[in-house]
Design a protein around this motif. Structure first.
Motif, PDB file in Angstrom:
ATOM      1  N   SER A  28       0.836  -1.191   0.000  1.00 14.31           N
ATOM      2  CA  SER A  28       0.000   0.000   0.000  1.00 14.31           C
ATOM      3  C   SER A  28       0.874   1.245   0.000  1.00 14.31           C
ATOM      4  CB  SER A  28      -0.925   0.029   1.227  1.00 14.31           C
ATOM      5  OG  SER A  28      -0.165   0.127   2.421  1.00 14.31           O
ATOM      6  N   VAL A  29       0.366   2.300  -0.617  1.00 14.18           N
ATOM      7  CA  VAL A  29       1.006   3.603  -0.605  1.00 14.18           C
ATOM      8  C   VAL A  29      -0.033   4.623  -0.147  1.00 14.18           C
ATOM      9  CG1 VAL A  29       2.109   5.404  -1.967  1.00 14.18           C
ATOM     10  CG2 VAL A  29       2.634   3.013  -2.436  1.00 14.18           C
ATOM     11  N   THR A  30       0.332   5.455   0.812  1.00 13.19           N
ATOM     12  CA  THR A  30      -0.587   6.431   1.385  1.00 13.19           C
ATOM     13  C   THR A  30      -0.066   7.839   1.161  1.00 13.19           C
ATOM     14  OG1 THR A  30      -1.251   4.863   3.118  1.00 13.19           O
ATOM     15  CG2 THR A  30      -1.724   7.206   3.491  1.00 13.19           C
ATOM     16  N   ILE A  31      -0.925   8.715   0.676  1.00  8.27           N
ATOM     17  CA  ILE A  31      -0.629  10.141   0.616  1.00  8.27           C
ATOM     18  C   ILE A  31      -1.265  10.788   1.839  1.00  8.27           C
ATOM     19  CG2 ILE A  31      -0.911  12.272  -0.695  1.00  8.27           C
ATOM     20  CD1 ILE A  31      -1.197  10.595  -3.212  1.00  8.27           C
ATOM     21  N   TYR A  32      -0.486  11.549   2.584  1.00 10.34           N
ATOM     22  CA  TYR A  32      -0.988  12.140   3.816  1.00 10.34           C
ATOM     23  C   TYR A  32      -0.464  13.572   3.950  1.00 10.34           C
ATOM     24  CZ  TYR A  32       3.688  11.417   5.707  1.00 10.34           C
ATOM     25  OH  TYR A  32       5.040  11.460   5.909  1.00 10.34           O
ATOM     26  N   SER A  67       2.938  22.308   8.772  1.00 14.00           N
ATOM     27  CA  SER A  67       2.254  21.859   7.558  1.00 14.00           C
ATOM     28  C   SER A  67       3.197  20.995   6.733  1.00 14.00           C
ATOM     29  CB  SER A  67       1.786  23.062   6.738  1.00 14.00           C
ATOM     30  OG  SER A  67       0.864  23.841   7.465  1.00 14.00           O
ATOM     31  N   ARG A  68       2.641  19.951   6.105  1.00  9.77           N
ATOM     32  CA  ARG A  68       3.494  18.996   5.390  1.00  9.77           C
ATOM     33  C   ARG A  68       2.690  18.204   4.365  1.00  9.77           C
ATOM     34  NH1 ARG A  68       4.388  15.805  10.904  1.00  9.77           N
ATOM     35  NH2 ARG A  68       4.324  17.995  11.528  1.00  9.77           N
ATOM     36  N   LEU A  69       3.410  17.596   3.451  1.00  5.73           N
ATOM     37  CA  LEU A  69       2.842  16.660   2.488  1.00  5.73           C
ATOM     38  C   LEU A  69       3.768  15.465   2.419  1.00  5.73           C
ATOM     39  CD1 LEU A  69       0.773  15.938   0.248  1.00  5.73           C
ATOM     40  CD2 LEU A  69       2.293  17.105  -1.362  1.00  5.73           C
ATOM     41  N   GLY A  70       3.199  14.267   2.528  1.00  6.25           N
ATOM     42  CA  GLY A  70       4.057  13.089   2.566  1.00  6.25           C
ATOM     43  C   GLY A  70       3.478  11.893   1.844  1.00  6.25           C
ATOM     44  N   TYR A  71       4.361  10.940   1.610  1.00  6.57           N
ATOM     45  CA  TYR A  71       4.020   9.665   0.977  1.00  6.57           C
ATOM     46  C   TYR A  71       4.695   8.566   1.791  1.00  6.57           C
ATOM     47  CZ  TYR A  71       3.535  13.032  -2.842  1.00  6.57           C
ATOM     48  OH  TYR A  71       3.223  14.134  -3.595  1.00  6.57           O
ATOM     49  N   ARG A  72       3.933   7.566   2.160  1.00  9.36           N
ATOM     50  CA  ARG A  72       4.517   6.422   2.857  1.00  9.36           C
ATOM     51  C   ARG A  72       3.969   5.140   2.255  1.00  9.36           C
ATOM     52  NH1 ARG A  72       0.960   8.076   7.304  1.00  9.36           N
ATOM     53  NH2 ARG A  72       2.725   9.130   8.289  1.00  9.36           N
ATOM     54  N   GLY A  73       4.786   4.130   2.246  1.00 11.47           N
ATOM     55  CA  GLY A  73       4.365   2.869   1.661  1.00 11.47           C
ATOM     56  C   GLY A  73       4.938   1.686   2.404  1.00 11.47           C
ATOM     57  N   GLN A  86       9.314   6.304   3.223  1.00 16.41           N
ATOM     58  CA  GLN A  86       8.607   7.530   3.542  1.00 16.41           C
ATOM     59  C   GLN A  86       9.309   8.711   2.898  1.00 16.41           C
ATOM     60  OE1 GLN A  86       7.588   8.057   7.644  1.00 16.41           O
ATOM     61  NE2 GLN A  86       6.779  10.116   7.362  1.00 16.41           N
ATOM     62  N   LEU A  87       8.523   9.616   2.316  1.00 16.12           N
ATOM     63  CA  LEU A  87       8.993  10.870   1.745  1.00 16.12           C
ATOM     64  C   LEU A  87       8.105  11.973   2.283  1.00 16.12           C
ATOM     65  CD1 LEU A  87       9.327   9.690  -1.981  1.00 16.12           C
ATOM     66  CD2 LEU A  87      11.234  10.077  -0.401  1.00 16.12           C
ATOM     67  N   PHE A 105      12.311  16.988  -0.080  1.00 11.38           N
ATOM     68  CA  PHE A 105      11.839  16.106   0.984  1.00 11.38           C
ATOM     69  C   PHE A 105      12.683  16.367   2.231  1.00 11.38           C
ATOM     70  CE2 PHE A 105      10.473  13.626  -2.818  1.00 11.38           C
ATOM     71  CZ  PHE A 105       9.105  13.692  -2.580  1.00 11.38           C
ATOM     72  N   ASP A 106      12.554  17.584   2.757  1.00 11.82           N
ATOM     73  CA  ASP A 106      13.402  18.007   3.873  1.00 11.82           C
ATOM     74  C   ASP A 106      13.035  17.328   5.181  1.00 11.82           C
ATOM     75  OD1 ASP A 106      10.958  19.604   3.667  1.00 11.82           O
ATOM     76  OD2 ASP A 106      11.747  20.741   5.377  1.00 11.82           O
ATOM     77  N   ARG A 107      11.785  16.892   5.346  1.00 15.96           N
ATOM     78  CA  ARG A 107      11.346  16.308   6.609  1.00 15.96           C
ATOM     79  C   ARG A 107      11.588  14.807   6.690  1.00 15.96           C
ATOM     80  NH1 ARG A 107       8.268  19.027  10.020  1.00 15.96           N
ATOM     81  NH2 ARG A 107       7.313  17.072  10.711  1.00 15.96           N
ATOM     82  N   GLY A 108      11.920  14.185   5.583  1.00 13.75           N
ATOM     83  CA  GLY A 108      12.190  12.752   5.617  1.00 13.75           C
ATOM     84  C   GLY A 108      12.272  12.165   4.234  1.00 13.75           C
ATOM     85  N   ALA A 109      13.245  11.295   4.038  1.00 16.88           N
ATOM     86  CA  ALA A 109      13.392  10.573   2.772  1.00 16.88           C
ATOM     87  C   ALA A 109      14.182   9.309   3.080  1.00 16.88           C
ATOM     88  CB  ALA A 109      14.112  11.430   1.733  1.00 16.88           C
ATOM     89  N   TYR A 110      13.469   8.214   3.334  1.00 17.78           N
ATOM     90  CA  TYR A 110      14.177   6.994   3.722  1.00 17.78           C
ATOM     91  C   TYR A 110      13.404   5.749   3.300  1.00 17.78           C
ATOM     92  CZ  TYR A 110      10.960   7.109   7.762  1.00 17.78           C
ATOM     93  OH  TYR A 110       9.851   7.154   8.560  1.00 17.78           O
ATOM     94  N   THR A 111      14.123   4.646   3.281  1.00 19.55           N
ATOM     95  CA  THR A 111      13.544   3.336   3.005  1.00 19.55           C
ATOM     96  C   THR A 111      14.107   2.356   4.015  1.00 19.55           C
ATOM     97  OG1 THR A 111      13.150   1.670   1.293  1.00 19.55           O
ATOM     98  CG2 THR A 111      15.346   2.657   1.370  1.00 19.55           C
ATOM     99  N   GLY A 112      13.469   1.180   4.136  1.00 22.42           N
ATOM    100  CA  GLY A 112      13.962   0.233   5.128  1.00 22.42           C
ATOM    101  C   GLY A 112      13.200  -1.071   5.129  1.00 22.42           C
TER     102      GLY A 112
END
Length: 359
Positions: A28-32, A67-73, A86-87, A105-112
Motif C-alpha cells: 500500500s502507498v498512502t498520501i498524507y 504543515s506537510r505533504l508526505g508519501y509512505r508505503g 517515507q517521503l 523532501f526536507d522532513r524525511g526521505a528513507y527506506t527500510g
C-alpha cells in the motif's frame, strides 16, 4: 466449443486480475498531510518569531503543527518481513512554498525493512534526540518554531552557526542525511541506535553522528532517554541528551523533560544549553483540550555572561471532527541577561488563532 474456447482465452486475463488484486492487498502507498494556518499577532518578535524591536501581525503556516505533504508505503514480503519507505516535505501554506528551498523532501526521505528482529531505515531522518522530544514534550512538539524543546533540546534551531552532523544546515540538526537507524521493541520498551555518515573524502568522522536511546511506554508511565554526538567538518563536537517522563493525571497527563548539550564552537570556545520543561494536556470537554508547556532555558558561553529565557505556550484546541480542529494560542517569553539582543525588548508575547486539517 466456442464457449470453452472463449473461457480458455479469458483465463490469463482472470489470472492477471487475481494477481494484481493479490499484490495490491500485500502492499500500500498512502498520501498524507497536515494543513495548518492561522492569524498571529506578536510584540517583541518578527513574523518568523525571531527576537525583534517591534511588533508584527501576520498569517503564518504551522503554528499548531508544521504543515506537510508526505508519501509512505509498505510491502508485505512474507514471513513477517515488510519493506517500507517515507517521503515528506514541509510546506508554508500561507505562501504555497516549500519550507526548505534546497531539499524538497526536507522532513524525511528513507527506506527500510521491518520484521521480527526490528526495523532498519536508511536515508534522511529524525535524530534520536528529535524522536525523544516528540515523545516527551509537554506540547508534543506543537509550535515547532517557538517550542524550546524542538529548537534547543532537539537542535532544530541551535543558533551555533556551524553544521553539526550531516544536517545540510548551519542553523539546525533535527534531521540527518546519510543516516542508518535501527529500532527494536520488546513489550513496551523500544531501543534505538543511529549512525550518520559524513560522506567526506578521507575521513570517517567529519560530519558524522552517533546516538542511542531507550523508551518505555506503559499505562502508568512513559519515559525516554536519548544521547547523541555530532561532528563538524573541522572535527568540532556537539554532545547532547534528552530525558523525559509523562504520567497520567485524571483524564489528562503531565510531562517533565530535562535536556542539554555542550558544543565546541571553536578550538577554544564552548556553548552549553540546558532546557527544563513542565506541562501537559487536560481535556476540558470531549471536544476541547487545554495544552500548556513552560520552558526554562539557561545558556553559558565561553567569555560571555550566562543568559537564557523563560517561555510559556498554551493551546486551546476544539475538535470539529477526527481530522479538523480550530485552536487559540498564547505565549509569553521573558528574556534573561540580554539574551534577546542589545536594544530589543526584555519580553515578548504572542496570540494566534487558526485551523488545522489532517488527511
Amino acid at each position: 466449443m466456442k464457449p470453452i474456447t472463449n473461457a480458455l482465452r479469458g483465463a490469463p486475463l482472470l489470472a492477471l486480475a487475481w494477481a494484481a488484486g493479490t499484490c495490491q492487498a500485500q502492499s500500500s502507498v498512502t498520501i498524507y498531510g497536515i494543513m495548518d494556518a492561522g492569524v498571529r499577532s506578536t510584540t517583541g518578535m518578527d513574523p518568523s518569531n525571531n527576537r525583534s524591536a517591534g511588533d508584527a501581525n501576520m498569517v503564518n503556516s504551522g503554528i499548531n503543527t508544521t504543515s506537510r505533504l508526505g508519501y509512505r508505503g509498505v510491502e508485505d514480503l512474507g514471513g513477517g518481513l515488510q519493506a517500507l519507505f517515507q517521503l515528506e516535505s514541509g510546506l508554508n501554506i500561507n505562501t504555497g512554498a516549500t519550507s526548505n528551498t534546497s531539499k524538497f523532501f526536507d522532513r524525511g526521505a528513507y527506506t527500510g525493512l521491518r520484521g521480527d528482529l526490528g526495523t532498519v531505515t536508511l536515508g534522511r531522518q529524525n535524530t534520536l534526540l528529535a524522536d525523544a522530544v516528540g515523545s516527551a514534550d509537554p506540547l508534543a512538539t506543537r509550535f515547532a518554531s517557538l517550542n524550546s524543546n524542538v529548537a534547543i533540546s532537539a537542535l532544530s534551531s541551535h543558533q551555533l552557526g556551524t553544521e553539526y552532523g550531516a544536517s545540510g544546515s548551519s542553523t539546525g540538526t533535527y534531521r540527518l542525511d546519510n543516516s542508518v537507524k535501527y529500532a527494536y521493541s520488546l513489550g513496551g520498551t523500544t531501543a534505538r541506535v543511529m549512525h550518520a555518515f559524513g560522506n567526506q573524502a578521507n575521513s570517517n568522522s567529519k560530519l558524522s553522528s552517533d546516538g542511542a536511546s531507550l523508551e518505555y511506554k506503559g499505562d502508568a508511565l512513559q519515559a525516554v532517554l536519548a544521547y547523541s554526538q555530532f561532528k563538524t567538518v573541522t572535527g568540532l563536537s556537539l554532545k547532547a541528551y534528552v530525558s523525559g517522563v509523562a504520567v497520567p493525571v485524571g483524564a489528562g497527563k503531565v510531562n517533565l523533560t530535562y535536556s542539554g548539550h555542550t558544543a565546541d564552537t571553536s578550538a577554544t570556545a564552548k556553548t552549553r544549553n540546558q532546557v527544563l520543561s513542565l506541562g501537559g494536556t487536560w481535556p476540558l470537554t470531549p471536544q476541547l483540550d487545554l495544552l500548556v508547556g513552560h520552558y526554562r532555558v539557561n545558556r553559558a558561553r565561553t567569555a560571555n555572561v550566562d543568559d537564557g529565557y523563560n517561555r510559556t505556550i498554551a493551546f486551546l484546541e476544539y475538535k470539529l471532527s477526527k481530522r479538523s480542529l480550530v485552536y487559540l494560542e498564547a505565549d509569553s517569553t521573558q528574556w534573561k541577561n540580554n539574551y534577546q539582543g542589545t536594544g530589543l525588548k526584555s519580553s515578548s508575547t504572542g496570540l494566534s488563532a487558526g485551523i488545522k486539517h489532517s488527511f
